[in-house]
Design a protein around this motif. Structure first.
Motif, mmCIF file in Angstrom:
data_model
loop_
_atom_site.group_PDB
_atom_site.id
_atom_site.type_symbol
_atom_site.label_atom_id
_atom_site.label_comp_id
_atom_site.label_asym_id
_atom_site.label_seq_id
_atom_site.Cartn_x
_atom_site.Cartn_y
_atom_site.Cartn_z
ATOM 1 N N SER A 165 0.851 -1.186 0.000
ATOM 2 C CA SER A 165 0.000 0.000 0.000
ATOM 3 C C SER A 165 0.887 1.235 0.000
ATOM 4 O O SER A 165 1.793 1.342 0.826
ATOM 5 C CB SER A 165 -0.904 0.001 1.232
ATOM 6 N N ARG A 181 -4.342 2.048 -0.311
ATOM 7 C CA ARG A 181 -4.464 1.566 -1.683
ATOM 8 C C ARG A 181 -3.085 1.184 -2.213
ATOM 9 O O ARG A 181 -2.072 1.721 -1.799
ATOM 10 C CB ARG A 181 -5.061 2.632 -2.601
ATOM 11 N N ASP A 214 -5.857 3.064 -8.582
ATOM 12 C CA ASP A 214 -5.608 2.801 -7.163
ATOM 13 C C ASP A 214 -4.128 2.899 -6.809
ATOM 14 O O ASP A 214 -3.784 3.166 -5.666
ATOM 15 C CB ASP A 214 -6.124 1.416 -6.760
#
Length: 99
Positions: free
Chosen positions: A43, A54, A65
């Motif tokens: 992430s 994300r 993302d």
């Protein structure tokens, strides 16, 4: 004989980039997302309103993302951008701009 020998491939030398000040080793030809995954980072962005983590979702540049800031340019899709020697990568919050 391995595939590299069959193709007579000669990969270039490895190099380093930084993620939030942390030095990461890179193999040539990898995207920024691949470099981050290889380093165990899953992430590198948080959503604007909820702050949810994300990373890569689609992996083909459709979903947005995986946005990250690269060399002070926000909103770069990590799954599409090839890593280059000396890249300065930063995790991104929201839009990556002061909003």
């Amino acid at each position: 004989m391995n595939p590299l020998e069959l193709a007579e491939a000669r990969p270039g030398p490895g190099f380093t980039v930084t993620l939030d000040g942390r030095s990461l080793d890179v193999l040539p030809g990898r995207t920024i997302a691949a470099v981050l995954w290889d380093a165990g980072v899953t992430s590198w962005r948080s959503t604007r309103d909820a702050g949810r983590p994300r990373g890569v979702f689609c992996g083909i540049g459709v979903c947005f993302d995986c946005l990250v800031t690269v060399n002070d340019r926000p909103n770069q899709r990590a799954c599409l951008i090839p890593a280059r020697p000396g890249d300065v990568i930063r995790t991104q919050e929201g839009t990556g701009h002061a909003d």
